[in-house]
Enzyme design. Structure first.
Site, PDB file in Angstrom:
ATOM      1  N   LYS A  49     -56.787  73.650   2.186  1.00  0.00           N
ATOM      2  CA  LYS A  49     -56.866  72.217   1.986  1.00  0.00           C
ATOM      3  C   LYS A  49     -55.719  71.564   3.081  1.00  0.00           C
ATOM      4  O   LYS A  49     -56.112  70.503   3.711  1.00  0.00           O
ATOM      5  CB  LYS A  49     -56.631  71.678   0.752  1.00  0.00           C
ATOM      6  N   GLN A  93     -52.252  71.627  -8.326  1.00  0.00           N
ATOM      7  CA  GLN A  93     -53.234  72.609  -8.069  1.00  0.00           C
ATOM      8  C   GLN A  93     -53.411  73.614  -9.600  1.00  0.00           C
ATOM      9  O   GLN A  93     -52.335  73.801 -10.008  1.00  0.00           O
ATOM     10  CB  GLN A  93     -52.918  73.749  -7.011  1.00  0.00           C
ATOM     11  N   ASP A 116     -58.392  64.663  -7.436  1.00  0.00           N
ATOM     12  CA  ASP A 116     -59.052  65.667  -8.033  1.00  0.00           C
ATOM     13  C   ASP A 116     -60.065  64.736  -8.901  1.00  0.00           C
ATOM     14  O   ASP A 116     -60.854  65.785  -9.458  1.00  0.00           O
ATOM     15  CB  ASP A 116     -58.301  66.660  -8.660  1.00  0.00           C
TER      16      ASP A 116
END
Ligand code: NDP
Length: 277
Positions: A49, A93, A116
């Site tokens: 990413k 994450q 997200d």
């Protein structure tokens, strides 16, 4: 042989649009990844990413915290990033190490920086059919369907898997696009009956090659979300070899949904940056 839905191609088209939107921003967006512990898969995801962000000219950085970090320390880091006006997107994450309450950490992220799309405020907006920041993989699936002009409106869509990250949000997006949606999970009875009726199957159950040719109808569109690292390479939740002989269109693994997840993250970052102007 089915039409192969090329996620890399759709991702490139998405990046072009994102770059255009980025060029209209008065700032260069900045995304901060928070990684707690040393799970190798998480490290790989965050690295890819970050690399993509840099390739696009986006500012990206990773904050690595030790596995021994407490929940309060992770929350304190998130609050610090919320307060930093130079940070436009925050991605914690997952999974977090045991002992850290994922929900509490996600709830601390400023909803306008929640790239997200997992903060309850953003989850609620999606449930109301008024999406703001939407989870990346589900959003990417809809982009693939639209790019290839697969009809969603009126289609019978069956989603296998009800996770907060994939199954539920993709079901809501399909519903928003006027599909008739069935959401299946491990307690579903006669799953095969459900999938066999579907015009669109979203396989997001995390079981290697679970969806077989006898579970899908001819001409259906199959989206394979699964990621399994095997000695034969990365494979999905769909038995690609046999299913591709029967259906109308399907995504490969790798090269299907995966590339779209990162593409939608960058799109979300630009959207988030716009919210903060
Ligand atoms: P989860 O493990 O969180 O959820 C799996 C879901 O599938 C659950 O709802 C579970 O049901 C259901 N399920 C499991 N087994 C069966 C079964 N035999 N029949 C019917 N339903 C079943 O997984 P995720 O949603 O996080 O991920 C799913 C897959 O997608 C994984 O392989 C993951 O690696 C991959 N993934 C890929 C991404 C990408 O970018 N391509 C991004 C995110 C995930 P129940 O709720 O009843 O337990």
């Amino acid at each position: 042989m089915a039409l192969i839905l090329d996620g890399k191609k759709v991702a490139e088209a998405t990046y072009s649009k994102t770059l255009l939107e980025m060029s209209l921003l008065p700032v260069v967006p900045r995304i901060t990844f928070v990684i707690v512990g040393d799970d190798p898969a998480s490290q790989t995801y965050v690295r890819s990413k970050t690399n993509k962000a840099m390739a696009l000219g986006i500012r990206g950085e990773t904050i690595s915290m030790p596995a021994s970090s407490t929940e309060d320390q992770v929350v304190a880091k998130v609050r610090e990033l919320n307060a930093d006006r130079d940070v436009n997107g925050i991605l914690v994450q997952l999974p977090l190490p045991g002992g850290i309450n994922k929900s509490r950490v996600l709830q601390e992220i400023d909803p306008n920086k929640d790239v997200d799309g997992l903060h309850p405020v953003n989850v609620g907006h999606l449930a109301l059919g008024e999406p703001r920041l939407v989870p990346c993989t589900p959003a990417g699936i809809i982009e693939i369907l639209k790019f290839y002009s697969i009809p969603i409106e009126g289609a019978r869509a069956v989603v296998v898997g009800r996770s907060d990250i994939v199954g539920k949000p993709v079901a809501q997006l399909l519903l928003m696009n006027n599909a008739t949606v069935t959401l299946c999970h491990s307690r579903t009875k006669n799953l095969k009956d459900e999938t066999s009726r579907a015009d669109i199957v979203i396989a997001a159950l995390g079981q290697l090659e679970f969806i077989r040719a006898d579970m899908v109808k001819e001409n259906a569109t199959i989206i394979d979300v699964g990621i399994h690292r095997t000695p034969n390479g990365i494979m999905g939740d769909v038995a690609f070899g046999e299913v591709s002989q029967k259906v109308g269109a399907l995504t490969p693994v790798p090269g299907g949904v995966g590339p779209m997840t990162i593409a939608m993250l960058m799109k979300n970052l630009v959207t988030a940056t716009n919210f903060q102007l």
